[in-house]
Design an enzyme around this catalytic site. Structure first.
Site, PDB file in Angstrom:
ATOM      1  N   ALA A  74       0.725  -1.128  -0.167  1.00  0.00           N
ATOM      2  CA  ALA A  74      -0.056   0.056   0.160  1.00  0.00           C
ATOM      3  C   ALA A  74       0.796   1.323   0.022  1.00  0.00           C
ATOM      4  O   ALA A  74       1.914   1.169   0.389  1.00  0.00           O
ATOM      5  CB  ALA A  74      -0.768   0.017   1.250  1.00  0.00           C
ATOM      6  N   TYR A 140      -5.932   8.457   2.951  1.00  0.00           N
ATOM      7  CA  TYR A 140      -5.162   7.339   3.388  1.00  0.00           C
ATOM      8  C   TYR A 140      -5.754   6.488   4.565  1.00  0.00           C
ATOM      9  O   TYR A 140      -5.976   5.429   4.268  1.00  0.00           O
ATOM     10  CB  TYR A 140      -3.456   7.808   3.945  1.00  0.00           C
TER      11      TYR A 140
HETATM   12  N1  UFG Z   1       8.271  15.775  11.374  1.00  0.00           N
HETATM   13  C1  UFG Z   1       9.026  16.895  11.419  1.00  0.00           C
HETATM   14  N2  UFG Z   1      10.094  17.079  10.521  1.00  0.00           N
HETATM   15  C2  UFG Z   1      10.221  16.272   9.551  1.00  0.00           C
HETATM   16  C3  UFG Z   1       9.537  15.256   9.442  1.00  0.00           C
HETATM   17  C4  UFG Z   1       8.408  14.921  10.211  1.00  0.00           C
HETATM   18  O1  UFG Z   1       9.041  17.720  12.361  1.00  0.00           O
HETATM   19  O2  UFG Z   1      11.120  16.627   8.695  1.00  0.00           O
HETATM   20  C5  UFG Z   1       7.485  15.427  12.166  1.00  0.00           C
HETATM   21  C6  UFG Z   1       5.884  15.243  11.897  1.00  0.00           C
HETATM   22  O3  UFG Z   1       5.234  16.431  11.803  1.00  0.00           O
HETATM   23  C7  UFG Z   1       5.178  14.399  12.885  1.00  0.00           C
HETATM   24  C8  UFG Z   1       6.453  13.340  13.453  1.00  0.00           C
HETATM   25  O4  UFG Z   1       7.426  14.207  12.989  1.00  0.00           O
HETATM   26  O5  UFG Z   1       4.856  15.220  13.920  1.00  0.00           O
HETATM   27  C9  UFG Z   1       6.627  12.166  12.817  1.00  0.00           C
HETATM   28  O6  UFG Z   1       6.555  12.291  11.285  1.00  0.00           O
HETATM   29  P1  UFG Z   1       6.486  11.072  10.378  1.00  0.00           P
HETATM   30  O7  UFG Z   1       6.340  11.561   8.940  1.00  0.00           O
HETATM   31  O8  UFG Z   1       7.898  10.407  10.406  1.00  0.00           O
HETATM   32  O9  UFG Z   1       5.290  10.017  10.694  1.00  0.00           O
HETATM   33  P2  UFG Z   1       3.801  10.273  10.503  1.00  0.00           P
HETATM   34  O10 UFG Z   1       3.254  10.517  12.127  1.00  0.00           O
HETATM   35  O11 UFG Z   1       3.254  11.540   9.918  1.00  0.00           O
HETATM   36  O12 UFG Z   1       3.231   9.163   9.802  1.00  0.00           O
HETATM   37  C10 UFG Z   1       3.051   7.922  10.193  1.00  0.00           C
HETATM   38  C11 UFG Z   1       3.357   6.999   9.460  1.00  0.00           C
HETATM   39  C12 UFG Z   1       2.477   7.133   8.105  1.00  0.00           C
HETATM   40  C13 UFG Z   1       1.111   7.019   8.514  1.00  0.00           C
HETATM   41  C14 UFG Z   1       0.793   8.120   9.590  1.00  0.00           C
HETATM   42  C15 UFG Z   1      -0.436   7.815  10.300  1.00  0.00           C
HETATM   43  O13 UFG Z   1       4.647   7.056   9.022  1.00  0.00           O
HETATM   44  O14 UFG Z   1       2.557   6.175   7.032  1.00  0.00           O
HETATM   45  O15 UFG Z   1       1.850   7.701  10.902  1.00  0.00           O
HETATM   46  O16 UFG Z   1      -0.879   8.726  11.045  1.00  0.00           O
HETATM   47  F1  UFG Z   1       0.173   7.281   7.496  1.00  0.00           F
END
Ligand code: UFG
Length: 326
Positions: A74, A140
């Site tokens: 996915a 998603y």
């Molecule tokens: N973040 C930053 N700077 C960056 C990248 C991320 O501050 O450069 C922060 C984001 O804002 C978030 C945290 O780090 O608060 C984690 O971000 P990620 O992108 O690593 O992970 P997410 O929580 O956004 O995403 C995860 C999974 C996704 C899924 C999602 C569902 O990786 O595949 O949870 O909520 F869709």
């Protein structure tokens, strides 16, 4: 068991493949390599194909006498799902339904499915128990919820046995450093921070420091990739015809973005410059699993309980593969 790992060339699937093999299962990987990596799959196991190719999937299931399927194939980027929902509905929903129909035709009715915390949307209660209403706030999350519902209906009507495993933030890498996280472009926090430590980026931008959390930055529940894989193996053993297991997979510990950056500093010994940027659209303040059901139902508990040990495994991978699989 004979297990077909769909999407086994991707980040989470490739780690599950290693664990399945180590546990003595016979494994085949079915992947179109659109985002996965051939090098992540052990030699001789890859069958390259599309899930829309019904006859190929049915043939693969029959020829290899598959007992159960693990479905990891996915797309999982929230932002991309907002800008290109068609891609997500096609790849995450239509392809999953194609897979289920092929399984029905081949009379293979056991499946472990990768679901997500994104099916909960913006929950009121944190830590999040499985009873929380599933109200996704992005395409998603909706695509994953549709498949969870389809699995429940297939179980009731056709006797499918399924597990829907709702991941929190998958992180880390195989401890031997041979496989790990490699997305292009990379958007996940830990790989980006480690790319700063490698000198591939000059700083990390923290997306917002005015959230309602312990230090103002977003809090997530980071779960090691092999702990996710371990839960899949346990789920495989518990699959029961006509019913489903829906469980959260997280540690139950919340870690802020700042704490992740600090853990990366400690592990790498690099100063890792940071700046505060604007919030990223769609980021909830806090997502932490109530993971008690996984313990009760699967007998599962995460072995990696602190983020530092998770980051250490990721760092080993990034150091030995600074450009990923290429
Ligand atoms: N973040 C930053 N700077 C960056 C990248 C991320 O501050 O450069 C922060 C984001 O804002 C978030 C945290 O780090 O608060 C984690 O971000 P990620 O992108 O690593 O992970 P997410 O929580 O956004 O995403 C995860 C999974 C996704 C899924 C999602 C569902 O990786 O595949 O949870 O909520 F869709």
């Amino acid at each position: 068991m004979n297990v077909l790992v769909v999407g086994g060339a991707g980040y989470i699937g490739s780690h599950a493949v290693r664990l399945l093999i180590a546990a003595g299962h016979h494994v085949w990987v079915y992947d179109n390599l659109s985002r996965g990596h051939r090098q992540a799959v052990p030699a001789g196991l890859l069958i390259k194909g599309e899930l829309s190719d019904r006859s190929k999937v049915v043939q693969t299931l029959r020829e290899n006498q598959i007992d159960a399927v693990m479905h990891f194939a996915a797309f999982a980027l929230v932002n991309e799902s907002v800008t290109d929902p068609a891609l997500y509905y096609r790849n995450n929903v239509i392809a999953a339904l194609d897979l289920l129909e092929a399984m029905r035709e081949a009379d293979v009715k056991k499946i472990v499915f990768s679901s997500t915390t994104a099916t909960y949307g913006q929950p009121d209660v944190v830590p999040i128990p499985e009873e929380t209403p599933q109200c996704p706030i992005n395409p998603y999350g909706f695509t994953k919820l549709v498949v969870e519902q389809a699995l429940a209906d297939y179980a009731a009507a056709y006797g499918f046995a399924y597990a829907a495993l709702r991941y929190f933030n998958a992180a880390g890498a195989h401890p031997d450093g041979t496989i790990g996280e490699d997305h292009d472009p990379e958007s996940h926090l830990i790989p980006i921070v480690l790319q700063v430590a490698l000198g591939q980026r000059d700083k990390i931008t923290i997306f917002g420091n005015d959230y309602n959390t312990k230090d103002g930055t977003c809090v997530r529940d980071y779960i090691h990739i092999d702990d996710l894989g371990d839960a899949h193996l346990r789920a495989l053993e518990k699959l029961t015809p006509g019913t489903g297991i829906c469980v959260n997979l997280g540690t139950g510990q919340g870690t802020s973005v700042r704490e992740i950056v600090e853990a990366c500093r400690e592990v790498t010994g690099h100063p890792i410059p940071e700046i505060i940027g604007p919030r990223r659209a769609g980021d909830p303040d806090e997502l932490i699993a109530d993971a008690r059901r996984a313990k009760e139902v699967l007998g599962w508990s995460p072995r990696y309980t602190d983020v530092q040990s998770i980051v250490e495994t990721a760092w080993r991978w990034h150091q030995s593969h600074p450009d990923g699989y290429t």
